[in-house]
Every structure is written in C-alpha cells, then in structure tokens.
Write a protein that holds these residues in place. Structure first.
Motif, PDB file in Angstrom:
ATOM      1  N   TYR A 139       4.966  12.179   6.526  1.00 56.70           N
ATOM      2  CA  TYR A 139       4.484  11.642   5.257  1.00 56.70           C
ATOM      3  C   TYR A 139       3.149  10.951   5.464  1.00 56.70           C
ATOM      4  O   TYR A 139       2.872  10.403   6.527  1.00 56.70           O
ATOM      5  CB  TYR A 139       5.484  10.639   4.671  1.00 56.70           C
ATOM      6  CG  TYR A 139       6.753  11.291   4.234  1.00 56.70           C
ATOM      7  CD1 TYR A 139       6.879  11.812   2.951  1.00 56.70           C
ATOM      8  CD2 TYR A 139       7.825  11.428   5.101  1.00 56.70           C
ATOM      9  CE1 TYR A 139       8.033  12.443   2.543  1.00 56.70           C
ATOM     10  CE2 TYR A 139       8.990  12.059   4.701  1.00 56.70           C
ATOM     11  CZ  TYR A 139       9.090  12.564   3.420  1.00 56.70           C
ATOM     12  OH  TYR A 139      10.232  13.204   3.025  1.00 56.70           O
ATOM     13  N   ILE A 140       2.353  10.981   4.430  1.00 57.60           N
ATOM     14  CA  ILE A 140       1.055  10.330   4.464  1.00 57.60           C
ATOM     15  C   ILE A 140       1.058   9.232   3.408  1.00 57.60           C
ATOM     16  O   ILE A 140       1.549   9.427   2.306  1.00 57.60           O
ATOM     17  CB  ILE A 140      -0.060  11.362   4.205  1.00 57.60           C
ATOM     18  CG1 ILE A 140      -1.425  10.760   4.384  1.00 57.60           C
ATOM     19  CG2 ILE A 140       0.044  11.973   2.840  1.00 57.60           C
ATOM     20  CD1 ILE A 140      -2.531  11.794   4.379  1.00 57.60           C
ATOM     21  N   ASN A 141       0.597   8.049   3.777  1.00 57.34           N
ATOM     22  CA  ASN A 141       0.422   6.957   2.827  1.00 57.34           C
ATOM     23  C   ASN A 141      -0.837   6.215   3.252  1.00 57.34           C
ATOM     24  O   ASN A 141      -0.785   5.129   3.784  1.00 57.34           O
ATOM     25  CB  ASN A 141       1.622   6.014   2.806  1.00 57.34           C
ATOM     26  CG  ASN A 141       1.503   4.973   1.716  1.00 57.34           C
ATOM     27  OD1 ASN A 141       0.506   4.913   1.003  1.00 57.34           O
ATOM     28  ND2 ASN A 141       2.492   4.131   1.598  1.00 57.34           N
ATOM     29  N   ASP A 142      -1.961   6.886   3.027  1.00 57.97           N
ATOM     30  CA  ASP A 142      -3.204   6.302   3.495  1.00 57.97           C
ATOM     31  C   ASP A 142      -3.857   5.384   2.472  1.00 57.97           C
ATOM     32  O   ASP A 142      -4.782   4.659   2.797  1.00 57.97           O
ATOM     33  CB  ASP A 142      -4.180   7.377   3.954  1.00 57.97           C
ATOM     34  CG  ASP A 142      -4.352   8.501   2.961  1.00 57.97           C
ATOM     35  OD1 ASP A 142      -3.964   8.336   1.788  1.00 57.97           O
ATOM     36  OD2 ASP A 142      -4.859   9.551   3.356  1.00 57.97           O
ATOM     37  N   LYS A 143      -3.349   5.376   1.252  1.00 60.06           N
ATOM     38  CA  LYS A 143      -3.948   4.526   0.219  1.00 60.06           C
ATOM     39  C   LYS A 143      -3.824   3.044   0.583  1.00 60.06           C
ATOM     40  O   LYS A 143      -4.780   2.282   0.462  1.00 60.06           O
ATOM     41  CB  LYS A 143      -3.284   4.805  -1.130  1.00 60.06           C
ATOM     42  CG  LYS A 143      -3.992   4.182  -2.288  1.00 60.06           C
ATOM     43  CD  LYS A 143      -3.430   4.687  -3.597  1.00 60.06           C
ATOM     44  CE  LYS A 143      -4.371   4.302  -4.712  1.00 60.06           C
ATOM     45  NZ  LYS A 143      -4.154   5.072  -5.900  1.00 60.06           N
ATOM     46  N   GLU A 144      -2.657   2.658   1.054  1.00 60.54           N
ATOM     47  CA  GLU A 144      -2.432   1.264   1.447  1.00 60.54           C
ATOM     48  C   GLU A 144      -3.318   0.878   2.632  1.00 60.54           C
ATOM     49  O   GLU A 144      -3.935  -0.194   2.646  1.00 60.54           O
ATOM     50  CB  GLU A 144      -0.962   1.048   1.786  1.00 60.54           C
ATOM     51  CG  GLU A 144      -0.595  -0.376   2.100  1.00 60.54           C
ATOM     52  CD  GLU A 144       0.901  -0.532   2.358  1.00 60.54           C
ATOM     53  OE1 GLU A 144       1.233  -1.303   3.265  1.00 60.54           O
ATOM     54  OE2 GLU A 144       1.712   0.110   1.677  1.00 60.54           O
ATOM     55  N   LEU A 145      -3.404   1.757   3.629  1.00 60.90           N
ATOM     56  CA  LEU A 145      -4.263   1.495   4.789  1.00 60.90           C
ATOM     57  C   LEU A 145      -5.725   1.420   4.356  1.00 60.90           C
ATOM     58  O   LEU A 145      -6.478   0.571   4.837  1.00 60.90           O
ATOM     59  CB  LEU A 145      -4.073   2.579   5.856  1.00 60.90           C
ATOM     60  CG  LEU A 145      -4.959   2.477   7.098  1.00 60.90           C
ATOM     61  CD1 LEU A 145      -4.770   1.148   7.806  1.00 60.90           C
ATOM     62  CD2 LEU A 145      -4.673   3.646   8.037  1.00 60.90           C
ATOM     63  N   PHE A 146      -6.128   2.272   3.448  1.00 63.05           N
ATOM     64  CA  PHE A 146      -7.501   2.252   2.938  1.00 63.05           C
ATOM     65  C   PHE A 146      -7.806   0.903   2.292  1.00 63.05           C
ATOM     66  O   PHE A 146      -8.845   0.299   2.559  1.00 63.05           O
ATOM     67  CB  PHE A 146      -7.706   3.388   1.932  1.00 63.05           C
ATOM     68  CG  PHE A 146      -9.100   3.477   1.396  1.00 63.05           C
ATOM     69  CD1 PHE A 146     -10.063   4.209   2.072  1.00 63.05           C
ATOM     70  CD2 PHE A 146      -9.463   2.838   0.223  1.00 63.05           C
ATOM     71  CE1 PHE A 146     -11.362   4.290   1.597  1.00 63.05           C
ATOM     72  CE2 PHE A 146     -10.757   2.910  -0.270  1.00 63.05           C
ATOM     73  CZ  PHE A 146     -11.705   3.642   0.417  1.00 63.05           C
ATOM     74  N   GLU A 147      -6.896   0.433   1.456  1.00 65.19           N
ATOM     75  CA  GLU A 147      -7.105  -0.852   0.774  1.00 65.19           C
ATOM     76  C   GLU A 147      -7.166  -2.011   1.772  1.00 65.19           C
ATOM     77  O   GLU A 147      -7.999  -2.912   1.633  1.00 65.19           O
ATOM     78  CB  GLU A 147      -6.008  -1.070  -0.269  1.00 65.19           C
ATOM     79  CG  GLU A 147      -6.130  -0.117  -1.444  1.00 65.19           C
ATOM     80  CD  GLU A 147      -4.919  -0.094  -2.355  1.00 65.19           C
ATOM     81  OE1 GLU A 147      -3.921  -0.799  -2.081  1.00 65.19           O
ATOM     82  OE2 GLU A 147      -4.964   0.660  -3.350  1.00 65.19           O
TER      83      GLU A 147
END
Length: 190
Positions: free
Chosen positions: A117-125
């Motif tokens: 799974y990818i959840n890069d939005k949180e890491l980006f923020e």
C-alpha cells in the motif's frame, strides 16, 4: 439441417464468439492503458518532481553554508540570492508533486504475495512541515549574517538546521522511493 444451414449457423456462432472475445480484449486493453497512464501520471512524474525538489533542497543548504562562510559581502549576497532562487524551485516542484500524492492505495504485491500500500500524502505533508521550519530557521540565520561572528552563526546552523535537515532530506528521499516502488510494483495491477 442442410449443409448451407450448418455453415450459416457455424458462421454466426464464430462471429458472435469473435465479437465477445473482441469486447473482452478491448476491455482488458482499456484497463491496462488506464493502469499505466495512472502510473505515469501519479508515480513516475512525481519521481521527477521530487528528485528536482531534492536537488534544489541540497543546493539551498550548500549555499546557506557558503553564505555563512564567505567574508566578501558581494559573495554573501550572491549566495543569499541563489538560496532564494532554489527555494522558489523547491516550492515549485513540490507544488507539482502535491496533487500526485495518494491516500492509502493498493499498488501491487511483494514476492510473498502480500499487498503493498502507498500512503505518501501524509509523508508529503510532514515533509512540507519540516520544510516550513527549515525556511524559518535559514531566514533567521541569514538575518544574522554580518551582525554576529561566524562562530555564532555556525553554532546556530548546528542548533537550528541540523535537527530539521535530516528528517526533511529523508522525507523527500522516502517519497521518491515510494513512488519508485509504486511504479515498479504497479505493473502487478495490469
């Protein structure tokens, strides 16, 4: 049934089967096309933007150290102007990458068959929060150049910049890695 009837019936059956097969193949091709378009748009393009942002970030840091170390006021000013240019570049590339970040989304599976799974939005923020802190810190340091001695500014670099630098660098690098993995493993979806 006559031979003519059998041939006609066979022809109609084959035609219908070919039409069904063509529709299924067309549907599969559309799915593959959409999947790869999504990979290119969301993951591969983001890798490029993030890579450019990372390069700009490293150059901001390099020119900050130059500005602190230079004694010539003209060279200090050139370094400060160059920092401003790279800050603009960094922010531009991160703005381009921002809409390409994803919430938790399946993008493939590993060698053991486990879904990835990818959840890069949180890491980006989180990374952008570190960047905002970094910019505040370097602006404070730049304001002190010429007002305090170099040893004091070097001390401020260690106190203010070092704790922010690594998480910011690591965040951008991890985002690039996530996008790379998503592109590589995304082919599993096709």
């Amino acid at each position: 049934m006559t031979i003519k009837g059998k041939i006609l019936s066979s022809f109609i059956t084959v035609t219908v089967l070919l039409l069904i097969a063509g529709a299924l193949i067309g549907s599969a091709m559309k799915t593959v096309d959409e999947t790869y378009s999504d990979l290119l748009e969301k993951d591969a393009a983001a890798q490029g933007y993030l890579g450019e942002a990372l390069a700009s970030f490293c150059l901001i840091d390099e020119y900050l150290h130059d500005a602190v170390s230079f004694e010539d006021p003209e060279r200090i000013q050139d370094a400060i102007e160059t920092i401003a240019e790279y800050k603009t570049d960094f922010e531009t590339y991160m703005e381009l990458a921002a809409p390409l970040m994803r919430e938790e989304t399946e993008y493939g599976s590993d060698e053991s068959g486990n879904y990835l799974y990818i959840n890069d939005k949180e890491l980006f923020e989180t990374t952008m929060t570190y960047y905002e802190q970094y910019i505040v810190a370097i602006d404070e340091i730049i304001a002190e150049i010429g007002n305090v001695d170099e040893a004091e500014i070097q001390s401020q670099l260690v106190e203010k910049i070092d704790p922010i630098y690594d998480p910011l660098y690591d965040g951008i690098f991890e985002l690039i890695s996530i996008k790379q993995d998503a592109t590589v493993h995304g082919s599993d979806r096709a």
